[in-house]
Design a protein around this motif. Structure first.
Motif, PDB file in Angstrom:
ATOM      1  N   HIS A   4       6.473   9.011  26.941  1.00  0.00           N
ATOM      2  CA  HIS A   4       7.638   9.000  27.819  1.00  0.00           C
ATOM      3  C   HIS A   4       7.333   8.596  29.254  1.00  0.00           C
ATOM      4  CE1 HIS A   4       9.981  10.935  24.710  1.00  0.00           C
ATOM      5  NE2 HIS A   4       9.003  11.790  24.553  1.00  0.00           N
ATOM      6  N   ARG A   5       6.116   8.180  29.549  1.00  0.00           N
ATOM      7  CA  ARG A   5       5.760   7.934  30.945  1.00  0.00           C
ATOM      8  C   ARG A   5       6.642   6.913  31.634  1.00  0.00           C
ATOM      9  NH1 ARG A   5      -0.227   9.063  32.760  1.00  0.00           N
ATOM     10  NH2 ARG A   5      -0.385  11.014  31.665  1.00  0.00           N
ATOM     11  N   SER A   6       7.201   5.966  30.899  1.00  0.00           N
ATOM     12  CA  SER A   6       8.029   4.950  31.528  1.00  0.00           C
ATOM     13  C   SER A   6       9.515   5.296  31.478  1.00  0.00           C
ATOM     14  CB  SER A   6       7.797   3.599  30.859  1.00  0.00           C
ATOM     15  OG  SER A   6       8.173   3.673  29.498  1.00  0.00           O
ATOM     16  N   ALA A   7       9.864   6.473  30.972  1.00  0.00           N
ATOM     17  CA  ALA A   7      11.280   6.860  30.876  1.00  0.00           C
ATOM     18  C   ALA A   7      11.856   7.061  32.271  1.00  0.00           C
ATOM     19  CB  ALA A   7      11.419   8.139  30.063  1.00  0.00           C
ATOM     20  N   LEU A   8      13.072   6.560  32.457  1.00  0.00           N
ATOM     21  CA  LEU A   8      13.773   6.745  33.724  1.00  0.00           C
ATOM     22  C   LEU A   8      14.841   7.816  33.568  1.00  0.00           C
ATOM     23  CD1 LEU A   8      14.245   3.063  34.917  1.00  0.00           C
ATOM     24  CD2 LEU A   8      12.542   4.716  35.663  1.00  0.00           C
ATOM     25  N   CYS A   9      15.187   8.438  34.676  1.00  0.00           N
ATOM     26  CA  CYS A   9      16.198   9.488  34.691  1.00  0.00           C
ATOM     27  C   CYS A   9      17.547   8.939  34.236  1.00  0.00           C
ATOM     28  CB  CYS A   9      16.314  10.043  36.101  1.00  0.00           C
ATOM     29  SG  CYS A   9      17.596  11.296  36.285  1.00  0.00           S
ATOM     30  N   ARG A  10      18.235   9.693  33.387  1.00  0.00           N
ATOM     31  CA  ARG A  10      19.586   9.346  32.945  1.00  0.00           C
ATOM     32  C   ARG A  10      20.569  10.453  33.290  1.00  0.00           C
ATOM     33  NH1 ARG A  10      19.518   8.092  26.980  1.00  0.00           N
ATOM     34  NH2 ARG A  10      21.712   8.363  27.359  1.00  0.00           N
ATOM     35  N   GLY A  11      20.211  11.286  34.234  1.00  0.00           N
ATOM     36  CA  GLY A  11      21.069  12.409  34.585  1.00  0.00           C
ATOM     37  C   GLY A  11      22.084  12.066  35.641  1.00  0.00           C
ATOM     38  N   PRO A  12      23.022  12.960  35.885  1.00  0.00           N
ATOM     39  CA  PRO A  12      23.162  14.221  35.196  1.00  0.00           C
ATOM     40  C   PRO A  12      24.008  14.163  33.930  1.00  0.00           C
ATOM     41  CG  PRO A  12      24.696  14.168  37.010  1.00  0.00           C
ATOM     42  CD  PRO A  12      23.911  12.869  37.047  1.00  0.00           C
ATOM     43  N   TYR A  13      24.699  13.050  33.679  1.00  0.00           N
ATOM     44  CA  TYR A  13      25.632  13.033  32.553  1.00  0.00           C
ATOM     45  C   TYR A  13      25.045  12.506  31.258  1.00  0.00           C
ATOM     46  CZ  TYR A  13      28.814  13.715  36.409  1.00  0.00           C
ATOM     47  OH  TYR A  13      29.426  14.207  37.537  1.00  0.00           O
ATOM     48  N   VAL A  33      15.894  17.152  28.234  1.00  0.00           N
ATOM     49  CA  VAL A  33      16.798  18.228  27.865  1.00  0.00           C
ATOM     50  C   VAL A  33      17.327  17.963  26.457  1.00  0.00           C
ATOM     51  CG1 VAL A  33      18.960  19.419  28.462  1.00  0.00           C
ATOM     52  CG2 VAL A  33      17.467  18.552  30.280  1.00  0.00           C
ATOM     53  N   ALA A  34      17.136  18.929  25.552  1.00  0.00           N
ATOM     54  CA  ALA A  34      17.611  18.784  24.174  1.00  0.00           C
ATOM     55  C   ALA A  34      19.127  18.886  24.139  1.00  0.00           C
ATOM     56  CB  ALA A  34      16.985  19.856  23.290  1.00  0.00           C
ATOM     57  N   ARG A  35      19.753  18.059  23.265  1.00  0.00           N
ATOM     58  CA  ARG A  35      21.213  18.084  23.134  1.00  0.00           C
ATOM     59  C   ARG A  35      21.590  18.084  21.656  1.00  0.00           C
ATOM     60  NH1 ARG A  35      23.630  13.375  26.678  1.00  0.00           N
ATOM     61  NH2 ARG A  35      22.143  12.116  25.526  1.00  0.00           N
ATOM     62  N   LEU A  52      21.956  20.217  33.138  1.00  0.00           N
ATOM     63  CA  LEU A  52      22.170  21.432  32.339  1.00  0.00           C
ATOM     64  C   LEU A  52      23.623  21.883  32.415  1.00  0.00           C
ATOM     65  CD1 LEU A  52      18.961  23.484  33.204  1.00  0.00           C
ATOM     66  CD2 LEU A  52      19.447  22.182  31.124  1.00  0.00           C
ATOM     67  N   LEU A  53      24.266  21.653  33.546  1.00  0.00           N
ATOM     68  CA  LEU A  53      25.652  22.077  33.736  1.00  0.00           C
ATOM     69  C   LEU A  53      26.686  21.065  33.255  1.00  0.00           C
ATOM     70  CD1 LEU A  53      25.328  23.583  37.318  1.00  0.00           C
ATOM     71  CD2 LEU A  53      25.526  24.832  35.171  1.00  0.00           C
ATOM     72  N   MET A  54      26.376  19.754  33.354  1.00  0.00           N
ATOM     73  CA  MET A  54      27.413  18.751  33.133  1.00  0.00           C
ATOM     74  C   MET A  54      27.197  17.805  31.957  1.00  0.00           C
ATOM     75  SD  MET A  54      28.371  17.729  37.046  1.00  0.00           S
ATOM     76  CE  MET A  54      26.727  17.428  37.634  1.00  0.00           C
ATOM     77  N   ALA A  55      25.988  17.646  31.468  1.00  0.00           N
ATOM     78  CA  ALA A  55      25.761  16.696  30.370  1.00  0.00           C
ATOM     79  C   ALA A  55      26.370  17.227  29.076  1.00  0.00           C
ATOM     80  CB  ALA A  55      24.269  16.439  30.187  1.00  0.00           C
ATOM     81  N   SER A  56      26.859  16.325  28.258  1.00  0.00           N
ATOM     82  CA  SER A  56      27.486  16.739  27.003  1.00  0.00           C
ATOM     83  C   SER A  56      26.435  17.089  25.955  1.00  0.00           C
ATOM     84  CB  SER A  56      28.398  15.629  26.487  1.00  0.00           C
ATOM     85  OG  SER A  56      27.666  14.449  26.298  1.00  0.00           O
ATOM     86  N   GLY A  57      26.748  18.116  25.164  1.00  0.00           N
ATOM     87  CA  GLY A  57      25.902  18.510  24.046  1.00  0.00           C
ATOM     88  C   GLY A  57      24.657  19.294  24.386  1.00  0.00           C
ATOM     89  N   VAL A  58      24.505  19.752  25.624  1.00  0.00           N
ATOM     90  CA  VAL A  58      23.311  20.509  26.009  1.00  0.00           C
ATOM     91  C   VAL A  58      23.305  21.843  25.263  1.00  0.00           C
ATOM     92  CG1 VAL A  58      22.117  21.681  27.914  1.00  0.00           C
ATOM     93  CG2 VAL A  58      23.111  19.418  28.252  1.00  0.00           C
ATOM     94  N   LEU A  59      22.177  22.168  24.666  1.00  0.00           N
ATOM     95  CA  LEU A  59      22.040  23.422  23.927  1.00  0.00           C
ATOM     96  C   LEU A  59      22.012  24.593  24.896  1.00  0.00           C
ATOM     97  CD1 LEU A  59      19.237  22.341  21.443  1.00  0.00           C
ATOM     98  CD2 LEU A  59      21.689  22.341  21.052  1.00  0.00           C
ATOM     99  N   PRO A  62      19.210  26.519  27.107  1.00  0.00           N
ATOM    100  CA  PRO A  62      18.711  25.151  27.137  1.00  0.00           C
ATOM    101  C   PRO A  62      17.271  25.042  26.642  1.00  0.00           C
ATOM    102  CG  PRO A  62      18.878  26.030  29.359  1.00  0.00           C
ATOM    103  CD  PRO A  62      19.472  27.045  28.446  1.00  0.00           C
ATOM    104  N   GLU A  63      16.967  23.903  26.049  1.00  0.00           N
ATOM    105  CA  GLU A  63      15.600  23.562  25.651  1.00  0.00           C
ATOM    106  C   GLU A  63      15.148  22.424  26.551  1.00  0.00           C
ATOM    107  OE1 GLU A  63      15.123  22.729  21.516  1.00  0.00           O
ATOM    108  OE2 GLU A  63      16.301  24.477  20.924  1.00  0.00           O
ATOM    109  N   ILE A  64      14.137  22.706  27.367  1.00  0.00           N
ATOM    110  CA  ILE A  64      13.641  21.731  28.334  1.00  0.00           C
ATOM    111  C   ILE A  64      12.169  21.480  28.050  1.00  0.00           C
ATOM    112  CG2 ILE A  64      13.305  21.232  30.784  1.00  0.00           C
ATOM    113  CD1 ILE A  64      15.458  23.457  31.275  1.00  0.00           C
TER     114      ILE A  64
END
Length: 75
Positions: A4-13, A33-35, A52-59, A62-64
């Protein structure tokens, strides 16, 4: 962690498809964040809380997962 080193942030949604850019944050993702029913959401430290507050499907609870390293911090 190297996968995952090259993964970019896709938050918060954590938008899907054409909206996959989320907020347009170009920071590297440090957490994942697991969803439910969706792929995990990679986020930077700034967007972890909002995701954690706004993304859809967050368990809940939470599992981080840590997928990267924070650089540039001084002890």
């Amino acid at each position: 962690m190297s996968v995952h080193r090259s993964a970019l942030c896709r938050g918060p949604y954590g938008g899907e498809g054409a909206a996959a850019g989320g907020t347009g944050c170009s920071d590297p993702a440090i957490f994942e964040v697991a969803r439910h029913g969706r792929p995990p959401l990679p986020v930077c430290p700034v967007h972890l809380g909002p995701a954690l507050l706004m993304a859809s499907g967050v368990l809940w609870p939470p599992e981080i997962r840590l997928i990267g390293r924070v650089t540039g911090l001084r002890p």
